[in-house]
Design a protein around this motif. Sequence first.
Motif, PDB file in Angstrom:
ATOM      1  N   ASN A 220      24.054  37.471  46.450  1.00 60.10           N
ATOM      2  CA  ASN A 220      23.103  36.507  45.863  1.00 60.10           C
ATOM      3  C   ASN A 220      22.618  37.313  44.402  1.00 60.10           C
ATOM      4  N   LEU A 221      23.706  37.131  43.443  1.00 54.19           N
ATOM      5  CA  LEU A 221      23.557  37.618  42.039  1.00 54.19           C
ATOM      6  C   LEU A 221      23.297  36.427  41.119  1.00 54.19           C
ATOM      7  N   HIS A 222      22.232  36.653  40.327  1.00 57.14           N
ATOM      8  CA  HIS A 222      22.009  35.927  39.000  1.00 57.14           C
ATOM      9  C   HIS A 222      22.065  36.931  37.852  1.00 57.14           C
ATOM     10  N   ALA A 223      22.421  36.343  36.741  1.00 58.39           N
ATOM     11  CA  ALA A 223      22.286  36.612  35.473  1.00 58.39           C
ATOM     12  C   ALA A 223      21.668  36.111  34.504  1.00 58.39           C
TER      13      ALA A 223
ATOM     14  N   GLY B 254      30.344  42.371  27.919  1.00 53.97           N
ATOM     15  CA  GLY B 254      31.495  41.656  28.695  1.00 53.97           C
ATOM     16  C   GLY B 254      31.830  42.254  30.109  1.00 53.97           C
ATOM     17  N   ARG B 255      32.032  43.542  30.141  1.00 50.00           N
ATOM     18  CA  ARG B 255      32.146  44.314  31.428  1.00 50.00           C
ATOM     19  C   ARG B 255      31.108  43.983  32.375  1.00 50.00           C
ATOM     20  N   SER B 256      29.805  43.869  32.049  1.00 53.08           N
ATOM     21  CA  SER B 256      28.859  43.660  32.937  1.00 53.08           C
ATOM     22  C   SER B 256      29.125  42.223  33.418  1.00 53.08           C
ATOM     23  N   VAL B 257      29.540  41.149  32.601  1.00 50.05           N
ATOM     24  CA  VAL B 257      29.824  39.792  33.113  1.00 50.05           C
ATOM     25  C   VAL B 257      30.762  40.004  34.070  1.00 50.05           C
ATOM     26  N   GLU B 258      31.913  40.645  34.081  1.00 53.04           N
ATOM     27  CA  GLU B 258      32.906  40.799  34.844  1.00 53.04           C
ATOM     28  C   GLU B 258      32.606  41.266  36.395  1.00 53.04           C
ATOM     29  N   LEU B 259      31.604  42.313  36.297  1.00 49.48           N
ATOM     30  CA  LEU B 259      31.046  42.819  37.393  1.00 49.48           C
ATOM     31  C   LEU B 259      30.401  41.723  38.067  1.00 49.48           C
ATOM     32  N   VAL B 260      29.574  40.975  37.614  1.00 54.95           N
ATOM     33  CA  VAL B 260      28.770  40.129  38.145  1.00 54.95           C
ATOM     34  C   VAL B 260      29.752  38.997  38.816  1.00 54.95           C
TER      35      VAL B 260
ATOM     36  N   GLY C 227      31.006  33.375  30.551  1.00 55.91           N
ATOM     37  CA  GLY C 227      30.162  33.534  31.870  1.00 55.91           C
ATOM     38  C   GLY C 227      29.278  32.352  32.146  1.00 55.91           C
ATOM     39  N   LEU C 228      28.713  31.869  31.034  1.00 53.98           N
ATOM     40  CA  LEU C 228      27.686  30.671  30.807  1.00 53.98           C
ATOM     41  C   LEU C 228      28.665  29.627  31.409  1.00 53.98           C
ATOM     42  N   ALA C 229      29.739  29.562  30.735  1.00 54.66           N
ATOM     43  CA  ALA C 229      30.485  28.226  31.140  1.00 54.66           C
ATOM     44  C   ALA C 229      31.170  28.117  32.280  1.00 54.66           C
ATOM     45  N   ASP C 230      31.600  29.156  33.013  1.00 58.50           N
ATOM     46  CA  ASP C 230      32.012  29.038  34.336  1.00 58.50           C
ATOM     47  C   ASP C 230      30.949  29.236  35.459  1.00 58.50           C
ATOM     48  N   GLY C 231      29.537  29.678  35.105  1.00 60.73           N
ATOM     49  CA  GLY C 231      28.622  29.635  35.961  1.00 60.73           C
ATOM     50  C   GLY C 231      28.403  31.059  36.380  1.00 60.73           C
ATOM     51  N   THR C 232      28.951  32.078  35.867  1.00 59.36           N
ATOM     52  CA  THR C 232      28.679  33.439  36.298  1.00 59.36           C
ATOM     53  C   THR C 232      27.183  33.813  35.998  1.00 59.36           C
TER      54      THR C 232
END
Length: 420
Positions: free
Chosen positions: A249-252, A234-240, A291-296
């Motif tokens: 130009n990040l993608h996950a 979850g912290r990685s998602v926040e960082l992205v 993160g999937l829901a908001d496009g992160t």
Amino acid sequence: MLIKNGFIINPASGESYVSDIRINDGVIEEISENICPTDDENIVDARGLTIAPGLIDTHVHFRDPGFTYKETLHTGSLAAAKGGFTSVICMANTSPVVDNTDVLEDILSRSRSESIRIYQAASVSRSLKGEEMTDMTALKEAGACGFTDDGIPLKNAAFLYEAMETAKALDVPISLHEEDPAFIKNNGINHGTVSEQLGIYGSPSIAEESLVARDCLLALRSGAHTVIQHISSGRSVELVRMFKALGANLHAEATPHHFTLTDEAVLKYGTLAKMNPPLRKEEDRLAIIRGLADGTIDLIATDHAPHSREEKERTITAAPSGIIGLETSLALGITSLVRPGHLTLMQLLEKMTVNPADLYHLPAGRIEKGAAADLVIFAPEEHWIPQDYASLSSNSPFTGWDLYGKIKMTVCRGDVVYRD
């Protein structure tokens, strides 16, 4: 071929509607209602079924060359087609490694005889050692669609930054396996209450988060299209999320196993729930879904990782990490994300079609006149239970699960490559 009465979902345009699709010479010739068939046309009645662009997986291991007792280009293609995938990107950690044009050209040449589109990433470093850069320009010219040392992190930040600058100049993504081995004693299992029950010091989330933080900054500074592979924390998602807002130009990638399971699955499924990075806590799973829901997180990828039964029957610390995923990916997305209301079917398909196509400049991911006739036809509400696999391996914790979303047909280049 004429596909009649299907419910078309086209994430590239955001449109969904009932229509017919006429296919000629591998491309979509016409999309409209009530197309009259010609005498020699193969008719497919898709009434009550959903038609989407053929699925695209940016992260698979077909183990070819070097480990073909686990999977081959051919069996991997069969598994992909059964799962609705018409395009896949293979990772470079084969034996020999895809770090030179000879190996790359051999794989691409053999791939041309398969029924789906197989693309190949090349490694960033020679022999995956993180020390000497590959000839990225020559590899790109020979057909590499991106670069990754997947399976092994790039520990030298200056080396990675130089590789990012090269990838940006070549206009291809660079994809990163984010696990700092300095924090890990036993990989494949989250360090926490579950690993403690097993008497193991596992892989703490900081092993991922520390490299994600570093590489998000490098991505911001370099401007390269940078993919955080199989995100688990979850912290990685926040960082992205934060660094994307800053302009990186990040993608996950999120895998079906990371948005469906937690580390509790290790107690039930043993080595079938062992993977790198590991399954983590419920709070991490929910953060990935947000993160999937908001496009992160803009990509859903399987990290399809076949292993033999003998390998997975070893002890929890000795068994290799990874599970197969191509044949259950769409169904897990529907079952774990769409049916509970986390994502719409349009949002799910966006992350499995047009987003990967656009990132890797692939001729796929769209349903429109003149586009490649790469399609998946499926029943979103149909219940099924995975039992038998087209993959050469069967290492999946999802065998026997009740899933929704049954693939009925996969079409690639206008040819039926899978039919239920």
